[in-house]
Design a protein around this motif. Structure first.
Motif, PDB file in Angstrom:
ATOM      1  N   ALA A 181       0.828  -1.212   0.000  1.00 14.42           N
ATOM      2  CA  ALA A 181       0.000   0.000   0.000  1.00 14.42           C
ATOM      3  C   ALA A 181       0.856   1.254   0.000  1.00 14.42           C
ATOM      4  O   ALA A 181       0.580   2.224  -0.723  1.00 14.42           O
ATOM      5  N   HIS A 201       2.390   1.680  -3.524  1.00 11.49           N
ATOM      6  CA  HIS A 201       1.419   2.140  -4.515  1.00 11.49           C
ATOM      7  C   HIS A 201       1.106   3.626  -4.342  1.00 11.49           C
ATOM      8  O   HIS A 201       0.836   4.330  -5.325  1.00 11.49           O
ATOM      9  N   ALA A 202       1.144   4.102  -3.112  1.00 11.83           N
ATOM     10  CA  ALA A 202       0.878   5.519  -2.863  1.00 11.83           C
ATOM     11  C   ALA A 202       1.953   6.408  -3.463  1.00 11.83           C
ATOM     12  O   ALA A 202       1.710   7.586  -3.736  1.00 11.83           O
ATOM     13  N   THR A 227      -8.603  -5.756   4.140  1.00 13.70           N
ATOM     14  CA  THR A 227      -9.591  -4.979   3.379  1.00 13.70           C
ATOM     15  C   THR A 227      -9.173  -3.514   3.287  1.00 13.70           C
ATOM     16  O   THR A 227      -9.196  -2.902   2.211  1.00 13.70           O
ATOM     17  N   VAL A 245      -8.119  -1.511  -0.192  1.00 13.50           N
ATOM     18  CA  VAL A 245      -8.825  -0.307  -0.651  1.00 13.50           C
ATOM     19  C   VAL A 245      -7.850   0.851  -0.832  1.00 13.50           C
ATOM     20  O   VAL A 245      -7.835   1.529  -1.874  1.00 13.50           O
ATOM     21  N   LEU A 246      -7.013   1.104   0.167  1.00 18.47           N
ATOM     22  CA  LEU A 246      -6.105   2.246   0.122  1.00 18.47           C
ATOM     23  C   LEU A 246      -5.019   2.076  -0.933  1.00 18.47           C
ATOM     24  O   LEU A 246      -4.674   3.030  -1.638  1.00 18.47           O
ATOM     25  N   HIS A 269      -4.968   0.268  -3.829  1.00 14.90           N
ATOM     26  CA  HIS A 269      -5.424   0.393  -5.208  1.00 14.90           C
ATOM     27  C   HIS A 269      -6.027   1.766  -5.472  1.00 14.90           C
ATOM     28  O   HIS A 269      -5.924   2.287  -6.597  1.00 14.90           O
ATOM     29  N   SER A 270      -6.628   2.377  -4.465  1.00 17.15           N
ATOM     30  CA  SER A 270      -7.156   3.725  -4.638  1.00 17.15           C
ATOM     31  C   SER A 270      -6.029   4.724  -4.860  1.00 17.15           C
ATOM     32  O   SER A 270      -6.114   5.596  -5.732  1.00 17.15           O
ATOM     33  N   ALA A 271      -4.961   4.599  -4.074  1.00 18.60           N
ATOM     34  CA  ALA A 271      -3.825   5.516  -4.217  1.00 18.60           C
ATOM     35  C   ALA A 271      -3.183   5.374  -5.589  1.00 18.60           C
ATOM     36  O   ALA A 271      -2.831   6.377  -6.236  1.00 18.60           O
ATOM     37  N   ALA A 280      -4.631   4.280  -8.344  1.00 24.25           N
ATOM     38  CA  ALA A 280      -5.571   4.797  -9.347  1.00 24.25           C
ATOM     39  C   ALA A 280      -5.576   6.326  -9.366  1.00 24.25           C
ATOM     40  O   ALA A 280      -5.504   6.942 -10.435  1.00 24.25           O
ATOM     41  N   PHE A 281      -5.658   6.938  -8.186  1.00 24.20           N
ATOM     42  CA  PHE A 281      -5.645   8.399  -8.133  1.00 24.20           C
ATOM     43  C   PHE A 281      -4.324   8.957  -8.666  1.00 24.20           C
ATOM     44  O   PHE A 281      -4.295  10.017  -9.310  1.00 24.20           O
TER      45      PHE A 281
END
Length: 262
Positions: free
Chosen positions: A38, A41-42, A84, A88-89, A91-93, A95-96
């Motif tokens: 995570a 990815h960020a 979980t 979420v964090l 893949h969201s990071a 994607a953003f």
């Protein structure tokens, strides 16, 4: 000597391996693999913000990766399972970050280089950042080694010893953010977690003490970087993934050795 791009690439790979080895050991012991993923990815969001604000990519990546780590720490145990929340964090990071990059008009960016690394394009300035960051991580982990080990074994034991586990978690989060930032150029955000976890996991069957595991992981990571680069040059394959493939083969070998012993 540093005029040779392969020499610079090898030094960059070894620098990242030295930073990732002790930190990767704690990631394995604490089962923080998804946490590392995570945070990595960020970093792509940090790259986008750095380019938009015309600031250092290293500084932007460290800031966003650290913010991600702190956010995960704060939200843990508030109604969501850890896997979980991290899923979420992470893949969201990512994607953003990718969407943010698409809004950067007038700036040409090679996304593949940030996603999978571009170790062959490492410059002398990059080497200074990588080795400076590696020295900072190794120094930070070495300074807090005993406290980190105690809090890893048991939070209750840490409190009894006068150690705050949350403070040690913050040390790991900061170290992870720095490692992610220096490793982007070498293996990219999608493979950083692999360089954290695989050498440490490969070293585990060969080690009897935590210190021995960290040193063995550093040796495996460094050897993987050099051999992976040589293989990529000889076989004309991507350098970053080739380094990870070599580390994975070492892990396979030590796993087979462990199975044969038991």
């Amino acid at each position: 000597m540093l005029d040779d791009f392969m020499t610079r690439a090898a030094l960059a790979g070894v620098g990242v391996a030295l930073a990732a080895a002790p930190l990767g050991s704690f990631v394995v012991w604490r089962r923080m693999a998804y946490f590392g993923d995570a945070t990595a990815h960020a970093a792509i969001l940090g790259v986008a913000l750095s380019l938009a604000l015309q600031m250092s990519i290293f500084a932007g990546s460290v800031a966003v990766a650290l913010a991600m780590g702190l956010l995960v720490t704060v939200l843990t145990g508030r109604g969501y399972a850890m896997d979980t929340l991290l899923g979420v964090l992470a893949h969201s990071a990512l994607a953003f970050g990718l969407v943010a990059v698409s809004f950067l008009s007038g700036i040409r960016i090679d996304l593949m280089a940030y996603l999978f690394g571009d170790i062959l394009a490492v410059s002398r300035g990059d080497l200074a950042v990588i080795w400076g960051g590696a020295a900072l991580v190794v120094g930070l982990i070495g300074w807090r080694w005993s406290a980190l080990l105690t809090s890893t074994i048991s939070s209750e034991l840490a409190y009894a010893s006068g150690i705050d586990p949350k403070r040690e978690q913050l040390v790991l989060t900061l170290s992870l953010a720095i490692t992610v930032a220096v490793a982007i150029k070498v293996v990219g955000v999608l493979l950083i977690a692999a360089m954290l976890i695989i050498p440490a996991a490969a070293a585990r069957p060969l080690s009897r003490t935590p210190e021995q595991m960290a040193l063995t992981a550093a040796a495996i990571g460094s050897a993987s970087a050099v051999i992976g680069l040589q293989s990529a040059y000889a076989l004309d394959t991507p350098a970053g993934p080739s380094i990870v493939c070599v580390a994975a083969l070492v892990f396979l070998g030590t796993s087979i050795l462990q199975s044969a012993r038991s």
